[in-house]
Design an enzyme around this catalytic site. Structure first.
Site, PDB file in Angstrom:
ATOM      1  N   SER A 195      -3.088  -7.681   3.018  1.00  0.00           N
ATOM      2  CA  SER A 195      -3.458  -7.314   4.430  1.00  0.00           C
ATOM      3  C   SER A 195      -4.100  -8.804   5.131  1.00  0.00           C
ATOM      4  O   SER A 195      -3.868  -8.832   6.375  1.00  0.00           O
ATOM      5  CB  SER A 195      -4.584  -6.480   4.405  1.00  0.00           C
ATOM      6  OG  SER A 195      -4.082  -5.205   4.120  1.00  0.00           O
ATOM      7  N   LYS A 231     -16.289  -7.332  10.728  1.00  0.00           N
ATOM      8  CA  LYS A 231     -16.825  -7.528  12.133  1.00  0.00           C
ATOM      9  C   LYS A 231     -15.565  -7.213  13.425  1.00  0.00           C
ATOM     10  O   LYS A 231     -15.790  -6.751  14.041  1.00  0.00           O
ATOM     11  CB  LYS A 231     -17.382  -8.846  12.342  1.00  0.00           C
ATOM     12  CG  LYS A 231     -18.726  -9.110  11.811  1.00  0.00           C
ATOM     13  CD  LYS A 231     -19.632 -10.073  12.215  1.00  0.00           C
ATOM     14  CE  LYS A 231     -20.852 -10.430  11.263  1.00  0.00           C
ATOM     15  NZ  LYS A 231     -20.643 -11.326  10.211  1.00  0.00           N
ATOM     16  N   HIS A 254       0.945  -1.327  -0.106  1.00  0.00           N
ATOM     17  CA  HIS A 254      -0.062   0.095  -0.006  1.00  0.00           C
ATOM     18  C   HIS A 254       0.854   1.096   0.069  1.00  0.00           C
ATOM     19  O   HIS A 254       0.803   2.166  -0.931  1.00  0.00           O
ATOM     20  CB  HIS A 254      -1.023  -0.172   1.247  1.00  0.00           C
ATOM     21  CG  HIS A 254      -2.031  -0.934   1.209  1.00  0.00           C
ATOM     22  ND1 HIS A 254      -2.094  -1.712   2.466  1.00  0.00           N
ATOM     23  CD2 HIS A 254      -2.802  -1.443   0.314  1.00  0.00           C
ATOM     24  CE1 HIS A 254      -3.096  -2.463   2.037  1.00  0.00           C
ATOM     25  NE2 HIS A 254      -3.502  -2.415   1.182  1.00  0.00           N
ATOM     26  N   ARG A 266      -2.307  -6.636  -8.106  1.00  0.00           N
ATOM     27  CA  ARG A 266      -0.894  -7.577  -7.947  1.00  0.00           C
ATOM     28  C   ARG A 266      -0.655  -8.690  -8.851  1.00  0.00           C
ATOM     29  O   ARG A 266       0.309  -8.543  -9.581  1.00  0.00           O
ATOM     30  CB  ARG A 266      -0.673  -8.108  -6.268  1.00  0.00           C
ATOM     31  CG  ARG A 266      -0.778  -7.140  -5.480  1.00  0.00           C
ATOM     32  CD  ARG A 266      -1.488  -7.738  -4.087  1.00  0.00           C
ATOM     33  NE  ARG A 266      -2.716  -8.046  -4.200  1.00  0.00           N
ATOM     34  CZ  ARG A 266      -3.504  -8.232  -3.078  1.00  0.00           C
ATOM     35  NH1 ARG A 266      -3.120  -8.196  -1.890  1.00  0.00           N
ATOM     36  NH2 ARG A 266      -4.774  -8.465  -3.543  1.00  0.00           N
TER      37      ARG A 266
END
Ligand code: PNS
Length: 164
Positions: free
Chosen positions: A131, A44, A20, A93
């Site tokens: 991530s 969540k 990022h 990517r």
């Protein structure tokens, strides 16, 4: 003179990775103003709150005057319109990213043709980074400091002390 190219770099950034950051650095050279926008309330159990994610983006990109961090909810194109942005920046990517990114870019273009999506290819050394994987490694007690900016690594080591 008003900014000619204002781009939004949207994402979850939970957590922000070196991939990022590389996109932010390269994007900031291409556009007049780059707004890195964290999507609110999708997961969540996020690793970091939206404000923590914005703080890490600000710290990691502090040296780039034309980069700011913000958050948004609702449709990305509506947010782009509110911010007066004429571009969306996204990274690709591997070929596996292409299909989703193409779909989002085409839908966004149909909804707001004034917003052009710009893609940058991830640098090869970051092409395997995500991530989701970083989060999994952290949760299992692994060291991710080589995959994330210092601002993220510091927060992670405070929250998840290394296993002995
Ligand atoms: O980091 P991510 O999870 O790959 O980012 C995905 C993101 C935030 C770009 C995407 O989910 C998004 O734009 N969400 C906002 C809602 C929206 O506009 N959805 C329609 C997209 S076609």
């Amino acid at each position: 003179m008003p900014d000619r190219l204002v781009a939004i770099y949207p994402g979850s950034f939970d957590p922000m990775t070196n991939g990022h950051l590389d996109l932010i650095v390269r994007g900031s050279r291409l556009v007049d103003r780059l707004i890195v926008a964290v999507l609110k309330n999708t997961q969540k159990e996020p690793l970091f709150s939206v404000s923590e994610r914005m703080e890490t983006i600000r710290e990691a990109a502090a040296q780039f005057d034309n980069v700011e961090a913000d958050s948004f909810d609702g449709l990305l194109v509506d947010y782009a319109a509110r911010r007066g942005a004429n571009a969306i920046l996204r990274g690709i990517r591997a070929i596996s990213d292409y299909e989703t990114e193409l779909q989002m870019a085409l839908l966004n273009r149909r909804m707001r043709p004034e917003t052009e999506t710009i893609f940058l290819m991830a640098r090869e050394e970051y092409s395997f980074l995500s991530s989701r994987m970083v989060k999994e490694i952290v949760m299992l007690g692994g060291d991710v400091s080589m995959f994330v900016p210092d601002a993220v690594a510091r927060r992670l080591s405070a929250r998840f002390p290394a296993k002995q």
